[in-house]
Write a protein that holds these residues in place. Structure first.
Motif, PDB file in Angstrom:
ATOM      1  N   SER A   1      -6.723  13.127  -2.398  1.00  0.00           N
ATOM      2  CA  SER A   1      -7.873  12.402  -2.949  1.00  0.00           C
ATOM      3  C   SER A   1      -8.254  12.873  -4.345  1.00  0.00           C
ATOM      4  CB  SER A   1      -9.078  12.542  -2.012  1.00  0.00           C
ATOM      5  OG  SER A   1      -9.400  13.908  -1.801  1.00  0.00           O
ATOM      6  N   ASP A   2      -7.678  13.989  -4.787  1.00  0.00           N
ATOM      7  CA  ASP A   2      -7.937  14.477  -6.145  1.00  0.00           C
ATOM      8  C   ASP A   2      -7.031  13.800  -7.176  1.00  0.00           C
ATOM      9  OD1 ASP A   2      -9.925  16.400  -5.432  1.00  0.00           O
ATOM     10  OD2 ASP A   2      -8.334  17.680  -4.637  1.00  0.00           O
ATOM     11  N   PHE A   3      -6.169  12.881  -6.712  1.00  0.00           N
ATOM     12  CA  PHE A   3      -5.226  12.204  -7.598  1.00  0.00           C
ATOM     13  C   PHE A   3      -5.561  10.726  -7.715  1.00  0.00           C
ATOM     14  CE2 PHE A   3      -2.973  16.003  -6.462  1.00  0.00           C
ATOM     15  CZ  PHE A   3      -2.216  16.310  -7.583  1.00  0.00           C
TER      16      PHE A   3
ATOM     17  N   ASN B   1       0.807  -1.216   0.000  1.00  0.00           N
ATOM     18  CA  ASN B   1       0.000   0.000   0.000  1.00  0.00           C
ATOM     19  C   ASN B   1       0.845   1.272   0.000  1.00  0.00           C
ATOM     20  OD1 ASN B   1      -2.387  -1.458   0.056  1.00  0.00           O
ATOM     21  ND2 ASN B   1      -2.483  -1.484   2.288  1.00  0.00           N
ATOM     22  N   LEU B   2       2.162   1.125   0.105  1.00  0.00           N
ATOM     23  CA  LEU B   2       3.039   2.281   0.062  1.00  0.00           C
ATOM     24  C   LEU B   2       3.545   2.496  -1.363  1.00  0.00           C
ATOM     25  CD1 LEU B   2       5.186   1.755   3.297  1.00  0.00           C
ATOM     26  CD2 LEU B   2       3.360   3.439   2.937  1.00  0.00           C
ATOM     27  N   PRO B   3       3.843   3.722  -1.731  1.00  0.00           N
ATOM     28  CA  PRO B   3       4.312   3.983  -3.098  1.00  0.00           C
ATOM     29  C   PRO B   3       5.770   3.567  -3.291  1.00  0.00           C
ATOM     30  CG  PRO B   3       4.313   6.011  -1.814  1.00  0.00           C
ATOM     31  CD  PRO B   3       3.679   4.962  -0.944  1.00  0.00           C
ATOM     32  N   PRO B   4       6.066   2.853  -4.369  1.00  0.00           N
ATOM     33  CA  PRO B   4       7.459   2.587  -4.720  1.00  0.00           C
ATOM     34  C   PRO B   4       8.054   3.827  -5.382  1.00  0.00           C
ATOM     35  CG  PRO B   4       6.038   1.679  -6.395  1.00  0.00           C
ATOM     36  CD  PRO B   4       5.126   2.240  -5.331  1.00  0.00           C
ATOM     37  N   MET B   5       9.372   3.912  -5.402  1.00  0.00           N
ATOM     38  CA  MET B   5      10.013   4.992  -6.143  1.00  0.00           C
ATOM     39  C   MET B   5       9.657   4.859  -7.625  1.00  0.00           C
ATOM     40  SD  MET B   5      11.641   7.061  -4.200  1.00  0.00           S
ATOM     41  CE  MET B   5      12.049   7.104  -2.449  1.00  0.00           C
ATOM     42  N   GLY B   6       9.407   5.971  -8.271  1.00  0.00           N
ATOM     43  CA  GLY B   6       9.005   5.960  -9.670  1.00  0.00           C
ATOM     44  C   GLY B   6       7.512   5.902  -9.882  1.00  0.00           C
ATOM     45  N   LEU B   7       6.731   5.722  -8.803  1.00  0.00           N
ATOM     46  CA  LEU B   7       5.272   5.703  -8.935  1.00  0.00           C
ATOM     47  C   LEU B   7       4.786   7.017  -9.547  1.00  0.00           C
ATOM     48  CD1 LEU B   7       2.670   3.992  -7.679  1.00  0.00           C
ATOM     49  CD2 LEU B   7       2.491   6.106  -6.356  1.00  0.00           C
ATOM     50  N   ARG B   8       3.803   6.909 -10.424  1.00  0.00           N
ATOM     51  CA  ARG B   8       3.283   8.103 -11.100  1.00  0.00           C
ATOM     52  C   ARG B   8       1.814   8.296 -10.757  1.00  0.00           C
ATOM     53  NH1 ARG B   8       5.966   9.547 -16.725  1.00  0.00           N
ATOM     54  NH2 ARG B   8       4.736  11.314 -17.471  1.00  0.00           N
ATOM     55  N   VAL B   9       1.481   9.501 -10.388  1.00  0.00           N
ATOM     56  CA  VAL B   9       0.089   9.854 -10.122  1.00  0.00           C
ATOM     57  C   VAL B   9      -0.305  10.992 -11.058  1.00  0.00           C
ATOM     58  CG1 VAL B   9       0.307   9.167  -7.695  1.00  0.00           C
ATOM     59  CG2 VAL B   9       0.597  11.573  -8.324  1.00  0.00           C
ATOM     60  N   ARG B  10      -1.596  11.133 -11.263  1.00  0.00           N
ATOM     61  CA  ARG B  10      -2.085  12.259 -12.077  1.00  0.00           C
ATOM     62  C   ARG B  10      -3.329  12.842 -11.424  1.00  0.00           C
ATOM     63  NH1 ARG B  10      -3.999   8.073 -16.574  1.00  0.00           N
ATOM     64  NH2 ARG B  10      -5.982   7.468 -15.616  1.00  0.00           N
ATOM     65  N   LEU B  11      -3.560  14.100 -11.700  1.00  0.00           N
ATOM     66  CA  LEU B  11      -4.753  14.794 -11.227  1.00  0.00           C
ATOM     67  C   LEU B  11      -5.955  14.309 -12.037  1.00  0.00           C
ATOM     68  CD1 LEU B  11      -5.672  17.095  -9.290  1.00  0.00           C
ATOM     69  CD2 LEU B  11      -5.328  18.671 -11.209  1.00  0.00           C
ATOM     70  N   ARG B  12      -7.071  14.077 -11.362  1.00  0.00           N
ATOM     71  CA  ARG B  12      -8.269  13.597 -12.048  1.00  0.00           C
ATOM     72  C   ARG B  12      -8.661  14.529 -13.196  1.00  0.00           C
ATOM     73  NH1 ARG B  12     -10.978  14.060  -7.256  1.00  0.00           N
ATOM     74  NH2 ARG B  12     -12.483  15.301  -8.458  1.00  0.00           N
TER      75      ARG B  12
ATOM     76  N   ASP C   1     -11.500  15.405 -14.211  1.00  0.00           N
ATOM     77  CA  ASP C   1     -12.650  16.273 -13.946  1.00  0.00           C
ATOM     78  C   ASP C   1     -12.357  17.328 -12.887  1.00  0.00           C
ATOM     79  OD1 ASP C   1     -12.494  14.618 -11.744  1.00  0.00           O
ATOM     80  OD2 ASP C   1     -14.606  14.007 -11.758  1.00  0.00           O
ATOM     81  N   PHE C   2     -11.092  17.468 -12.497  1.00  0.00           N
ATOM     82  CA  PHE C   2     -10.767  18.454 -11.468  1.00  0.00           C
ATOM     83  C   PHE C   2     -10.987  19.868 -12.023  1.00  0.00           C
ATOM     84  CE2 PHE C   2      -8.095  21.259  -8.978  1.00  0.00           C
ATOM     85  CZ  PHE C   2      -8.386  20.854  -7.680  1.00  0.00           C
ATOM     86  N   PRO C   3     -11.587  20.785 -11.244  1.00  0.00           N
ATOM     87  CA  PRO C   3     -11.907  22.128 -11.747  1.00  0.00           C
ATOM     88  C   PRO C   3     -10.689  23.057 -11.797  1.00  0.00           C
ATOM     89  CG  PRO C   3     -12.602  21.920  -9.459  1.00  0.00           C
ATOM     90  CD  PRO C   3     -12.133  20.554  -9.887  1.00  0.00           C
ATOM     91  N   VAL C   4      -9.820  22.822 -12.754  1.00  0.00           N
ATOM     92  CA  VAL C   4      -8.590  23.604 -12.891  1.00  0.00           C
ATOM     93  C   VAL C   4      -8.892  25.091 -13.053  1.00  0.00           C
ATOM     94  CG1 VAL C   4      -6.598  24.019 -14.396  1.00  0.00           C
ATOM     95  CG2 VAL C   4      -7.269  21.677 -13.816  1.00  0.00           C
TER      96      VAL C   4
END
Length: 307
Positions: free
Chosen positions: A295-297, A227-238, A240-243
């Motif tokens: 939680s937006d990612f 459940n922990l992130p490994p190095m190199g893990l990639r996340v992105r903003l949803r 539908d986020f109101p940029v």
């Protein structure tokens, strides 16, 4: 010293500047790695990882983003990770490394007034990034110090060809825990001034896994929890986020996080995004990013990206 070149009449200005020549200010002829490099590849159409929710919770679903860069100074030092552009004939120096077995020997083109993260008196990570603008080489150092005898010492160092996708050897660190280059993951004002960040960003987490995924090459943890992130893990903003609800500079950063995302590069504070200091940053704009929560990612399944 990074030279800023204002382009008269350019469009897409943010923060009062018309535009800046080149992918990195002062090194216009050099790419920041090839277009198909992992840092420069969009991930907005890739699937969400199966364990995305669990990993986001481990980093902090209710924790806001923190831009670890800006204009002005904090505790007397510029805010962020600076870079220094040098000519191809800059005299090179030998560096004594603590982790010599995983460092590139060099020598390194370190000018006397090299910019160091946190300033010359810092006792933090003291990253120093050097761009040889004539040979398109990137030299990165971790915990760089000048010794009393005038020579240099550092924790680790890595040399990169900005025109190549070559990675570190398996299991090797760099100037960063993940064994990745630092420069391509920085939010740089010249990108924002041009109206677009076209690469992924670098961020830190307080707890990482004892694992790494491509393109990372190294880990810095003894916890094997899935459940922990490994190095190199990639996340992105949803998507539908109101940029559009955010101020101009923040919008450019948020759009990049939707398209290119950001990678876990080091242990540190949760959701701290790295960038280079610049007087053009609007700190009020940047502080608005604190309203963007974990939680937006979503975690991206990047398995298809590995060559």
């Amino acid at each position: 010293m990074a030279a800023v070149v204002v382009v008269a009449g350019a469009s897409g200005a943010v923060g009062g500047q018309a535009g800046i020549e080149g992918p990195v200010a002062g090194a216009a002829a050099c790419p920041v790695f090839p277009e198909d490099n992992a840092w420069n590849t969009p991930v907005d159409t890739l699937p969400v990882a199966e364990n995305s929710d669990a990993i986001i919770r481990s980093i902090g679903a209710d924790t806001g983003l923190h831009p670890d860069f800006g204009s002005g100074k904090y505790d007397g030092a510029p805010i962020g990770i600076p870079y220094t552009v040098v000519p191809g004939d800059q005299p090179k120096k030998r560096v004594r490394f603590l982790y010599a077995d995983e460092s590139d020997k060099g020598p390194y083109p370190i000018p006397r007034r090299v910019k160091i993260e946190g300033g010359p008196e810092s006792d933090g990570d003291r990253h120093a990034l050097l761009i040889d603008k004539d040979n398109c080489k990137l030299y990165e150092l971790y915990r760089l110090f000048r010794r009393p005898d005038g020579r240099w010492k550092a924790g680790s160092g890595a040399i990169w060809d900005l025109r190549s996708n070559r990675l570190r050897p398996e299991g090797w660190t760099s100037a960063d825990a993940a064994g990745l280059p630092i420069l391509p993951g920085l939010a740089r004002f010249e990108d924002v001034a041009a109206g677009e960040i076209d690469h992924a960003l670098r961020f830190t987490v307080s707890q990482s896994r004892s694992a790494y995924i491509w393109p990372a090459r190294h880990f810095a943890s003894d916890d094997d929890s899935a459940n922990l992130p490994p190095m190199g893990l990639r996340v992105r903003l949803r998507a539908d986020f109101p940029v559009g609800d955010y101020p101009p500079q923040a919008q450019v950063i948020l759009r990049a996080l939707q398209v290119y995302g950001m990678m876990v590069a080091d242990n540190g504070s949760d959701w701290f995004i790295s960038g280079a200091p610049n007087p053009g940053w609007d700190n009020d704009d940047l502080h608005s990013l604190g309203d963007v929560l974990g939680s937006d990612f979503e975690v991206v399944d990047t398995s298809s990206m590995k060559p």
